[in-house]
Scaffold this active site. Structure first.
Site, PDB file in Angstrom:
ATOM      1  N   ASP A 112       0.879  -1.168   0.000  1.00  0.00           N
ATOM      2  CA  ASP A 112       0.000   0.000   0.000  1.00  0.00           C
ATOM      3  C   ASP A 112       0.920   1.223   0.000  1.00  0.00           C
ATOM      4  O   ASP A 112       1.479   1.582   1.028  1.00  0.00           O
ATOM      5  CB  ASP A 112      -0.894  -0.004   1.235  1.00  0.00           C
ATOM      6  CG  ASP A 112      -1.867   1.164   1.249  1.00  0.00           C
ATOM      7  OD1 ASP A 112      -2.231   1.654   0.166  1.00  0.00           O
ATOM      8  OD2 ASP A 112      -2.253   1.582   2.355  1.00  0.00           O
ATOM      9  N   GLU A 134      -1.271  -1.192  -4.922  1.00  0.00           N
ATOM     10  CA  GLU A 134      -2.513  -0.456  -5.158  1.00  0.00           C
ATOM     11  C   GLU A 134      -2.249   0.687  -6.123  1.00  0.00           C
ATOM     12  O   GLU A 134      -1.221   1.369  -6.037  1.00  0.00           O
ATOM     13  CB  GLU A 134      -3.062   0.090  -3.839  1.00  0.00           C
ATOM     14  CG  GLU A 134      -4.452   0.672  -3.968  1.00  0.00           C
ATOM     15  CD  GLU A 134      -5.054   1.016  -2.630  1.00  0.00           C
ATOM     16  OE1 GLU A 134      -5.967   0.292  -2.200  1.00  0.00           O
ATOM     17  OE2 GLU A 134      -4.592   1.990  -2.012  1.00  0.00           O
ATOM     18  N   ASP A 179      -2.516   0.833   7.217  1.00  0.00           N
ATOM     19  CA  ASP A 179      -1.739   0.675   5.978  1.00  0.00           C
ATOM     20  C   ASP A 179      -1.305  -0.775   5.772  1.00  0.00           C
ATOM     21  O   ASP A 179      -1.308  -1.273   4.649  1.00  0.00           O
ATOM     22  CB  ASP A 179      -0.515   1.595   6.001  1.00  0.00           C
ATOM     23  CG  ASP A 179      -0.894   3.068   6.033  1.00  0.00           C
ATOM     24  OD1 ASP A 179      -1.785   3.464   5.261  1.00  0.00           O
ATOM     25  OD2 ASP A 179      -0.294   3.815   6.826  1.00  0.00           O
TER      26      ASP A 179
END
Length: 162
Positions: free
Chosen positions: A7, A66, A138
């Site tokens: 992430d 992502e 996260d």
């Protein structure tokens, strides 16, 4: 198959490693890389070094990152894009194929709803990875990204090594 989910973030980059065998997921590790340094190049180098150590330690077979969420703050979006470049670069340096997923695709795969909130993601990560205790939001997001990739790679029967 061992999957590294990332992430991206300039201050905090979440990461999570899972294994996927015969459709069964297992948590291996997770955490958050915190950038250090007083300027952007130093912070990016810090993230690169930390992520490199993670790949060396856990030896994933594939990785997933992502995709960037574009917001109204163009400067913040550009900085996030630079952190995302580190997240893409490090796995490729180790010969890994990297999947990229939109935030809504990750949420839909893991939670079943494309607009799930952070608490819903955390709940489903813990439910699908028994014994997992994400180090923060996260890290939970990174585990969700890894889970999404494991599902899609398994579903498509893709070769994961470059």
């Amino acid at each position: 198959m061992r999957v590294l989910g990332i992430d991206p973030g300039l201050r905090n980059m979440g990461w999570g490693v899972i294994s996927s065998e015969n459709g069964k997921l297992r948590h291996i590790a997770n955490g958050i890389c915190h950038s250090t340094g007083s300027d952007l190049p130093e912070r990016l180098l810090s993230l690169h070094q930390q992520l490199t150590e993670i790949v060396q330690s856990y030896e994933p077979d594939t990785a997933a990152v992502e995709q960037t969420f574009v917001n109204k703050d163009a400067v913040a979006t550009l900085k996030l894009g630079q952190a995302r470049a580190i997240a893409l670069l490090v796995p490729v340096q180790f010969g890994l194929k990297v999947g990229e997923y939109a935030p809504n695709a990750v949420k839909k795969t893991v939670v079943g709803v494309g607009h799930a909130d952070k608490q819903q993601i955390l709940h489903m990560v813990k439910m699908q990875l028994p014994g997992c205790n994400p180090k923060g939001a996260d890290a939970a997001d990174a585990l969700a990204i890894a889970m999404c990739h494991a599902f899609h790679v398994g579903f498509q029967g893709l070769k994961v090594r470059a």
